[in-house]
Motif scaffolding. Structure first.
Motif, short mmCIF file in Angstrom:
data_model
loop_
_atom_site.label_atom_id
_atom_site.label_comp_id
_atom_site.label_asym_id
_atom_site.label_seq_id
_atom_site.Cartn_x
_atom_site.Cartn_y
_atom_site.Cartn_z
N SER A 267 0.83 -1.20 0.00
CA SER A 267 0.00 0.00 0.00
C SER A 267 0.86 1.26 0.00
N GLY A 268 1.95 1.25 0.78
CA GLY A 268 2.85 2.39 0.81
C GLY A 268 3.50 2.63 -0.54
N ALA A 269 3.94 1.55 -1.20
CA ALA A 269 4.53 1.68 -2.53
C ALA A 269 3.52 2.22 -3.53
N ASN A 270 2.27 1.71 -3.47
CA ASN A 270 1.23 2.18 -4.38
C ASN A 270 0.96 3.67 -4.22
N GLU A 271 0.84 4.12 -2.97
CA GLU A 271 0.56 5.54 -2.72
C GLU A 271 1.73 6.41 -3.18
N ALA A 272 2.96 5.92 -2.98
CA ALA A 272 4.14 6.68 -3.44
C ALA A 272 4.14 6.80 -4.96
N ILE A 273 3.84 5.71 -5.65
CA ILE A 273 3.83 5.73 -7.11
C ILE A 273 2.79 6.73 -7.63
N LYS A 274 1.61 6.74 -7.02
CA LYS A 274 0.58 7.70 -7.42
C LYS A 274 1.08 9.14 -7.28
N LEU A 275 1.69 9.43 -6.13
CA LEU A 275 2.21 10.78 -5.88
C LEU A 275 3.29 11.15 -6.88
N LEU A 276 4.22 10.24 -7.12
CA LEU A 276 5.36 10.53 -8.00
C LEU A 276 4.92 10.76 -9.43
N PHE A 277 4.01 9.95 -9.93
CA PHE A 277 3.52 10.12 -11.29
C PHE A 277 2.64 11.37 -11.42
N ALA A 278 1.80 11.61 -10.41
CA ALA A 278 0.90 12.78 -10.46
C ALA A 278 1.68 14.09 -10.47
N ASN A 279 2.86 14.09 -9.81
CA ASN A 279 3.67 15.31 -9.74
C ASN A 279 4.82 15.32 -10.76
N ASN A 280 4.82 14.34 -11.67
CA ASN A 280 5.84 14.25 -12.73
C ASN A 280 7.26 14.27 -12.16
N VAL A 281 7.45 13.56 -11.05
CA VAL A 281 8.77 13.52 -10.41
C VAL A 281 9.70 12.57 -11.17
N VAL A 282 9.21 11.39 -11.50
CA VAL A 282 9.92 10.40 -12.32
C VAL A 282 8.89 9.80 -13.28
N ASN A 283 9.38 9.08 -14.28
CA ASN A 283 8.43 8.40 -15.17
C ASN A 283 8.52 6.89 -15.09
N LYS A 284 9.41 6.38 -14.21
CA LYS A 284 9.55 4.92 -14.08
C LYS A 284 9.81 4.57 -12.63
N VAL A 285 9.03 3.62 -12.10
CA VAL A 285 9.23 3.12 -10.73
C VAL A 285 9.24 1.60 -10.78
N THR A 286 10.27 1.00 -10.18
CA THR A 286 10.33 -0.45 -10.08
C THR A 286 10.13 -0.86 -8.63
N VAL A 287 9.17 -1.75 -8.41
CA VAL A 287 8.88 -2.26 -7.07
C VAL A 287 9.59 -3.60 -6.90
N VAL A 288 10.38 -3.71 -5.84
CA VAL A 288 11.13 -4.93 -5.54
C VAL A 288 10.60 -5.49 -4.23
N LYS A 289 9.87 -6.58 -4.31
CA LYS A 289 9.30 -7.19 -3.10
C LYS A 289 10.26 -8.27 -2.61
N ILE A 290 10.77 -8.07 -1.38
CA ILE A 290 11.69 -9.03 -0.79
C ILE A 290 11.00 -9.69 0.42
N PRO A 291 11.52 -10.82 0.90
CA PRO A 291 10.88 -11.48 2.04
C PRO A 291 10.77 -10.55 3.24
N HIS A 292 9.66 -10.65 3.96
CA HIS A 292 9.44 -9.82 5.16
C HIS A 292 10.16 -10.45 6.34
N LYS A 293 11.49 -10.24 6.37
CA LYS A 293 12.31 -10.84 7.41
C LYS A 293 13.21 -9.78 8.03
N ARG A 294 13.47 -9.94 9.32
CA ARG A 294 14.39 -9.05 10.01
C ARG A 294 15.78 -9.13 9.39
N ASP A 295 16.13 -10.28 8.79
CA ASP A 295 17.43 -10.43 8.14
C ASP A 295 17.66 -9.35 7.10
N TYR A 296 16.59 -8.96 6.40
CA TYR A 296 16.73 -8.07 5.26
C TYR A 296 16.26 -6.64 5.58
#
Length: 480
Positions: A267-296
């Motif tokens: 949800s945080g990534a989605n909201e950030a992407i909306k903001l960034l595209f709406a304000n023409n900050v960048v034109n490309k966002v890559t989302v990298v989903k990694i395991p939800h572990k304290r290790d990482y």
């Protein structure tokens, strides 16, 4: 107060351009009051010895930054600074010998500056007291406190370094997490843990009220919660709207990476992407989903960029199959293969999403297509990709490096196998003590240094589970 810098620009277009200004926070007294039973509540893995962390580790970090970013404040003065008494420490704003650089910017100084304004002081005291459940009398006492001392209290949680009135915020040393500069915009965070709510509040007030950022106030982006979030049941990470700066990387002028991790939600990534595209900050966002572990924890604990064509990373997360030691029995029924494989989706404004199979494939694409590398893209693997050193050294931030410029990076001295991997890839490896002396004696020139890993002492800093990438918020980098 911070000196007026009329040349300051908020401008970050890469992870590796020459670093010109950054935001840091030197270890404060609150770190020395974390107790074992509360350490993990405050997001620390262990308790630290504060004076060792300050005088024998972090002090080297600040001095090195000054030689690269603000040499006039340190060149020719190293012996005097090193022999100064503790109350004249170079790295800490409470001390008489503080550098007060407008390029290596201390967050406590910015906070002190805005608290000079009576209306800001009253509002911020009220806000802090509300989230910390303070008494009304204490609120009135804090309003009448000297701004410099009040800034220290807000950060350390202590009156006169003695009586604690609320919890410390030890994670403020990880300034990367409180926000990220994207071109000439600033994206503020939404932390996953309650322990970070006060630091988020302080940073919000700083960016919206300090004169340093006055020209960029319209460019400050705050991530909202999703509509009617308060009606949704449950507290699962996937449902909450959270984002921390360690999961955000500005890899090229029009391309941003956002990690979904233990600390940053979809949800945080989605909201950030909306903001960034709406304000023409960048034109490309890559989302990298990694395991939800304290290790990482964040994506910058798994990989960071070293130079235009070189990345340091944890190999076991970059491939489609788990690492297998020759001494480790094969488990044909293990589900680690799918569970630990990152999911990578790229969104380009106005185009269909595109996926990558591995982290290596994504990072090669960035180096070649975003940064124009003609040759091979290199990977330096944590622990030299040897079990168990790959996992051990990733835990102590072998992949969490800060680039001062293209090819010159800072890392911890404890990650010996990773150091071997750097040497195999043509990097010089230097100890910070010798680097400082050579910079002072004109035996090294920051402008001509290349392909160098500078090793920093790490016995106490590494206990906090964050490297120099975490301990920096770049505000200005030269374009590459």
């Amino acid at each position: 107060m911070l000196p007026v810098n009329n040349d300051f620009k908020l401008d970050v277009t890469s992870e590796i351009g020459n670093l010109k200004a950054l935001l840091v926070h030197s270890p404060d007294s609150g770190l020395g009051k974390v107790v074992p039973s509360k350490a993990q509540d405050w997001l620390f893995e262990d308790i630290v010895h504060l004076e060792t962390m300050r005088r024998k580790e972090y002090d080297y970090y600040i001095k090195l930054l000054m030689y690269f970013l603000d040499p006039d404040k340190i060149k020719g003065k190293l012996s005097e600074i090193d022999s100064a008494a503790s109350d004249r420490a170079f790295f800490k704003p409470d001390n008489a010998g503080f550098h007060n650089s407008d390029k290596v910017i201390e967050i406590q100084t910015l906070l002190s500056d805005i608290l000079q304004q009576v209306d800001i002081r009253k509002k911020l005291v009220a806000s802090v007291c509300a989230i910390e459940n303070c008494t009304y009398r204490l609120q009135l006492q804090l309003i009448d406190t000297d701004p410099v001392e009040l800034a220290k209290i807000f950060i350390s949680g202590s009156l006169n370094d003695d009586t604690m009135i609320f919890a410390p915020i030890p994670n403020l040393i990880f300034t990367r997490d409180i926000g990220i500069a994207i071109n000439n915009f600033m994206l503020l965070n939404k932390p996953a843990k309650k322990a970070r709510s006060r630091e988020t509040l302080l940073v919000r007030y700083i960016f919206f009220n300090h004169p340093l950022f006055a020209a960029y106030r319209d460019n400050i982006l705050e991530i909202p919660d999703t509509v009617q979030h308060f009606l949704r049941p449950g507290e699962e990470q996937e449902q909450k709207t959270t984002l921390e700066g360690g999961d955000v990387m500005m890899v090229s002028p029009q391309h941003l990476l956002i990690g979904c991790s233990e600390r940053t939600s979809i949800s945080g990534a989605n909201e950030a992407i909306k903001l960034l595209f709406a304000n023409n900050v960048v034109n490309k966002v890559t989302v990298v989903k990694i395991p939800h572990k304290r290790d990482y924890m964040h994506i910058d604990t798994v990989f960071t960029q070293v130079k235009r064509n070189t990345w340091v990373m944890l190999k076991s997360l970059s491939i489609t199959e788990p690492a297998q030691s020759e001494h480790e029995p094969i488990n044909w029924f293990a589900d680690k293969k799918d569970k630990d494989k990152p999911e990578i989706v790229q969104f380009e404004n106005g185009q269909k999403p595109h996926t990558f199979d591995t982290l290596e494939e994504l990072l090669i694409d960035i180096s070649k297509n975003d940064l124009g590398c003609a040759g091979d893209v290199k990977f330096i693997y944590s622990g030299n990709n040897e079990f168990p050193f790959d996992a051990r050294e990733q835990w102590t931030d072998s992949c969490n490096l800060l680039a001062l410029k293209d090819g010159v990076v800072l890392g911890y001295d404890r990650n010996n196998k990773t150091v071997e991997a750097f040497k195999k890839n043509g990097f010089k490896v230097l100890n910070v003590k010798s680097v400082l002396q050579k910079l002072e004696n004109d035996e090294l020139d920051p402008t001509t240094m290349k392909d160098t890993l500078i090793l920093m002492p790490s016995a106490e800093l590494s206990r906090a589970r964050g490297g120099f990438h975490c301990m920096s918020m770049p505000l200005t980098r030269e374009a590459i």
